[in-house]
Scaffold this motif. Structure first.
Motif, PDB file in Angstrom:
ATOM      1  N   VAL A  51       0.839  -1.113   0.008  1.00  0.00           N
ATOM      2  CA  VAL A  51       0.124  -0.046   0.019  1.00  0.00           C
ATOM      3  C   VAL A  51       0.931   1.335   0.149  1.00  0.00           C
ATOM      4  O   VAL A  51       0.571   2.120  -0.776  1.00  0.00           O
ATOM      5  CB  VAL A  51      -0.922  -0.110   1.144  1.00  0.00           C
ATOM      6  CG1 VAL A  51      -0.256   0.098   2.688  1.00  0.00           C
ATOM      7  CG2 VAL A  51      -2.032   1.109   1.181  1.00  0.00           C
ATOM      8  N   HIS A 110      -6.150   2.897   8.035  1.00  0.00           N
ATOM      9  CA  HIS A 110      -6.550   3.075   6.680  1.00  0.00           C
ATOM     10  C   HIS A 110      -7.954   2.654   6.438  1.00  0.00           C
ATOM     11  O   HIS A 110      -8.587   2.135   6.910  1.00  0.00           O
ATOM     12  CB  HIS A 110      -5.353   2.105   5.553  1.00  0.00           C
ATOM     13  CG  HIS A 110      -5.420   0.804   6.258  1.00  0.00           C
ATOM     14  ND1 HIS A 110      -6.663  -0.099   6.102  1.00  0.00           N
ATOM     15  CD2 HIS A 110      -4.553  -0.003   6.837  1.00  0.00           C
ATOM     16  CE1 HIS A 110      -6.017  -1.147   6.864  1.00  0.00           C
ATOM     17  NE2 HIS A 110      -4.875  -1.030   7.540  1.00  0.00           N
ATOM     18  N   GLY A 112     -10.177   0.452   2.908  1.00  0.00           N
ATOM     19  CA  GLY A 112      -9.581  -0.927   2.555  1.00  0.00           C
ATOM     20  C   GLY A 112      -9.861  -1.192   0.768  1.00  0.00           C
ATOM     21  O   GLY A 112      -9.824  -2.257   0.713  1.00  0.00           O
ATOM     22  N   ARG A 113      -9.971   0.057  -0.015  1.00  0.00           N
ATOM     23  CA  ARG A 113     -10.278  -0.445  -1.207  1.00  0.00           C
ATOM     24  C   ARG A 113      -8.948  -0.232  -1.864  1.00  0.00           C
ATOM     25  O   ARG A 113      -8.221   0.955  -1.790  1.00  0.00           O
ATOM     26  CB  ARG A 113     -11.371   0.604  -1.699  1.00  0.00           C
ATOM     27  CG  ARG A 113     -12.553  -0.203  -1.070  1.00  0.00           C
ATOM     28  CD  ARG A 113     -13.911   0.673  -1.988  1.00  0.00           C
ATOM     29  NE  ARG A 113     -13.825   1.900  -1.889  1.00  0.00           N
ATOM     30  CZ  ARG A 113     -14.670   2.792  -2.992  1.00  0.00           C
ATOM     31  NH1 ARG A 113     -15.313   2.111  -3.813  1.00  0.00           N
ATOM     32  NH2 ARG A 113     -14.504   4.116  -2.807  1.00  0.00           N
ATOM     33  N   GLU A 114      -8.335  -0.923  -2.832  1.00  0.00           N
ATOM     34  CA  GLU A 114      -7.315  -0.695  -3.241  1.00  0.00           C
ATOM     35  C   GLU A 114      -6.936   0.499  -4.166  1.00  0.00           C
ATOM     36  O   GLU A 114      -7.732   1.237  -4.611  1.00  0.00           O
ATOM     37  CB  GLU A 114      -7.125  -1.859  -4.397  1.00  0.00           C
ATOM     38  CG  GLU A 114      -5.607  -2.082  -4.916  1.00  0.00           C
ATOM     39  CD  GLU A 114      -5.451  -3.130  -6.047  1.00  0.00           C
ATOM     40  OE1 GLU A 114      -6.465  -3.606  -6.807  1.00  0.00           O
ATOM     41  OE2 GLU A 114      -4.496  -3.467  -6.282  1.00  0.00           O
ATOM     42  N   GLU A 117      -6.942   3.864  -0.198  1.00  0.00           N
ATOM     43  CA  GLU A 117      -6.677   3.272   1.015  1.00  0.00           C
ATOM     44  C   GLU A 117      -6.707   4.479   1.971  1.00  0.00           C
ATOM     45  O   GLU A 117      -6.831   4.287   3.117  1.00  0.00           O
ATOM     46  CB  GLU A 117      -5.421   2.551   1.477  1.00  0.00           C
ATOM     47  CG  GLU A 117      -5.723   1.013   0.596  1.00  0.00           C
ATOM     48  CD  GLU A 117      -5.013   1.008  -0.771  1.00  0.00           C
ATOM     49  OE1 GLU A 117      -4.716   2.381  -1.292  1.00  0.00           O
ATOM     50  OE2 GLU A 117      -4.578   0.013  -1.242  1.00  0.00           O
ATOM     51  N   ASN A 170     -18.775   4.120  -1.840  1.00  0.00           N
ATOM     52  CA  ASN A 170     -18.237   2.752  -1.360  1.00  0.00           C
ATOM     53  C   ASN A 170     -19.559   2.114  -1.238  1.00  0.00           C
ATOM     54  O   ASN A 170     -19.995   2.133  -0.105  1.00  0.00           O
ATOM     55  CB  ASN A 170     -17.280   2.941  -0.378  1.00  0.00           C
ATOM     56  CG  ASN A 170     -16.994   1.497   0.004  1.00  0.00           C
ATOM     57  OD1 ASN A 170     -17.432   0.669  -0.874  1.00  0.00           O
ATOM     58  ND2 ASN A 170     -16.334   1.138   0.976  1.00  0.00           N
TER      59      ASN A 170
END
Lengths: 451, 150
Positions: A51, A110, A112-114, A117, A170
């Motif tokens: 990340v 953070h 959690g989506r690529e 983050e 999201n």
């Protein structure tokens, strides 16, 4: 440097290069884990390295784009930057947000989506800073001369900001989440960032080749047209396997194949202007970057993208090291080389000296570029083996990974070479300026009209 | 190339064409959204637990090692079909306890093997996470991946 406020770009370039250095450090750490899986497993698990590596890239590219824009805008708009102080403040906010996110990641703070983050408040700061940047540069443009270069550049930057807003959405349904996640990720790198790329490249070519602006700007519109006509529906190649309708398979296959066209056009564009050009520009290193950038972007984004974009190929290759190979060379060619090229062009003028450290810079160019290509080849071979073993023969994931060790060690070696080349580049930018002009220079004077 | 084309014509083609393709793309996205909610995913089965499972997935940033429906870090196995791999279609209870036990067993500490960190999930978080993975496995995604291996 005709306008005093063009030097606003300097701190942007310095921050960008500092974060670029950190990006390489985290990349080396992650590559080491691929080679020796127990490396730092307790101290810093792989997902933290990864990340950090990807987020640093995104943040420094954006800061780099800002620096390039501040450098270019006064010359194109023929007036000083609206407010240099605003520029410094928005840089401070953006750099703070980026560094805060990076530090937070080390402590597990953070989302959690690529690639998205960043914690919510960091996203807000990034948005505020980017809007300040857009206000500052747009005010400069509005009061100044409008050219195709600065209009297309600002359009790309504004659209990047608009599509960024999808980062705040999201949905709980994972399929719908992915549908709009690509509205940020794809529409940035395979859409509106190409507007930024083409206009910056056009700017470099006008300055260095001396080809008539009318010709270059017509090319620019053709290229960005090709980019958006293909790239918008080309998003379909991300919609094959996420629960979207089947019609994305033909649409995505056809339009993402066409995504090669703007990159090919940029290669032809850069080399044609280079040969047509009558100006023997003293910054030969910058010219090298201006030709290298579209070339590597064509291979990394165009050829390597096409390699696995057809739906019946992607069915087998999706989410393997083939994707990692393509990602590395595409980002390097299209965006990293672009910003390094603009920095190479701008730094002598900002420092008010003749082009300097050119031989060192060119060594850096060739070492980093060759190493990135080698890295891409090793990951491509790993990906092909992985695709066959796992997707065709149905072997277990971890067993397949055990077969790829040699490729990962070679990738680490390539990473070390990238780091060496990057150090040379940084020294050539910011180190003491020594006059180094390559001998001869037939490559530059090959143009028909050259004296 | 394009000698007959003027700059303003090229500009107009760019703006007009881009707008056209954007509107087409937006319309197809809207239809895909509708299709996902009504056809390809189990909207009724999208329970509070599945939603919470997605939050657990995101809070622990699983995506930066694993992939889900092929997207992620490629450093660890695909999890979009992990439910199928554990035999969840035939024996849901065994799959549930199998996945639970596997996560609880981390890190394995085997020399030379990639290490998954220990995650101290509550039973509720663990169940939700597995519900999320089960729900994801149920998405109709054109029969990808080609093998249960992921």
């Amino acid at each position: 440097m005709k306008y005093e406020t063009q030097k606003v770009a300097l701190p942007f370039f310095m921050v960008a290069m500092a974060l670029f250095t950190l990006q390489i450090v985290f990349g080396l750490l992650a590559a080491t884990v691929y080679a020796w899986p127990n490396f730092m497993a307790e101290v810093m698990p792989f997902h933290i390295m990864r990340v950090s590596h990807t987020n640093l890239l995104i943040v420094w590219l954006l800061i780099g784009f800002m620096g390039c824009t501040y450098y270019l805008m006064p010359e194109e708009a023929e007036r000083e930057i609206h407010s240099p102080n605003l520029a410094y403040i928005q840089l401070a906010i953006f750099a703070f947000a980026g560094v805060a996110a990076l530090v937070g990641y080390q402590f597990g703070i953070h989302e959690g989506r690529e690639f998205l983050e960043q914690p919510f408040w960091v996203k807000i700061l990034i948005t505020i800073s980017f809007l300040m940047f857009l206000f500052n540069t747009s005010m400069t443009l509005l009061k100044g001369r409008k050219t195709a270069i600065n209009l297309v550049l600002m359009l790309g930057l504004w659209l990047a900001a608009v599509f960024w807003l999808f980062a705040f959405y999201n949905p709980t349904n994972l399929a719908v989440d992915k549908l709009y996640w690509w509205w940020v990720v794809h529409l940035w790198v395979e859409g509106v960032w190409e507007l930024i790329m083409a206009s910056l490249l056009g700017y470099l070519l006008i300055k260095m080749t001396g080809v008539d602006r009318e010709v270059i700007e017509k090319w620019l519109y053709i290229i960005v047209g090709l980019a958006l006509f293909s790239g918008l529906l080309g998003t379909g190649h991300h919609y094959y396997w996420i629960g979207a309708p089947g019609y994305w398979q033909p649409i995505g296959s056809i339009f993402s194949t066409l995504e090669v066209a703007p990159f090919f056009a940029m290669v032809v564009f850069a080399f044609t202007m280079f040969w047509k050009g009558s100006r023997n520009h003293p910054n030969k290193a910058a010219m090298l970057w201006a030709l290298g950038c579209p070339t590597i972007a064509f291979f990394g984004a165009g050829v390597w993208g096409f390699m696995h974009t057809l739906s019946f190929v992607n069915y087998y290759s999706h989410g393997t090291q083939v994707t990692a190979a393509h990602g590395h060379l595409a980002f390097y060619g299209a965006y990293v080389m672009l910003i390094l090229g603009v920095i190479t062009y701008a730094m002598p003028q900002i420092r008010r000296v003749q082009p300097y450290n050119q031989v060192l810079n060119m060594w850096g160019f060739w070492i980093v570029t060759s190493a990135m290509c080698f890295m891409t080849f090793t990951l491509t071979f790993a990906g092909v083996v992985q695709t066959h073993l796992q997707r065709v023969l149905g072997m277990n994931y971890m067993e397949v990974q055990d077969q790829l060790g040699l490729f990962y060690i070679m990738r680490l070696g390539a990473g070390v070479a990238v780091a060496v080349g990057a150090i040379m580049l940084l020294y050539s930018f910011f180190g003491p300026a020594r006059e180094q002009v390559p001998a001869g220079g037939t490559q530059i004077t090959a143009g028909a009209g050259s004296a | 190339m394009a000698d007959g084309l003027t700059k303003s014509a090229a500009r107009n083609i760019f703006y007009g064409g881009s707008l056209f393709f954007f509107l087409l793309f937006a319309a197809l996205t809207a239809h895909s959204h509708w299709y996902m909610v009504n056809v390809s995913t189990d909207s009724e089965g999208l329970t509070d637990s599945v939603k919470h499972g997605k939050e657990v997935w995101e809070k622990n940033m699983c995506i930066n090692c694993h992939s889900i429906m092929g997207e992620g870090a490629y450093f660890a196995p695909e999890l979009g079909n992990v439910w199928e791999r554990y035999g969840g279609h035939e024996n849901p209870e065994a799959a549930r306890s199998g996945i639970n036990a596997w996560i609880r067993a981390q890190p394995l500490g085997i020399e030379g093997r990639r290490q998954m960190p220990a995650y101290d999930f509550s039973e509720e978080d663990m169940n939700s996470l597995i519900d999320f993975l089960e729900w994801t496995d149920g998405i109709d995604n054109q029969d990808w991946p080609p093998h249960p291996a992921g």
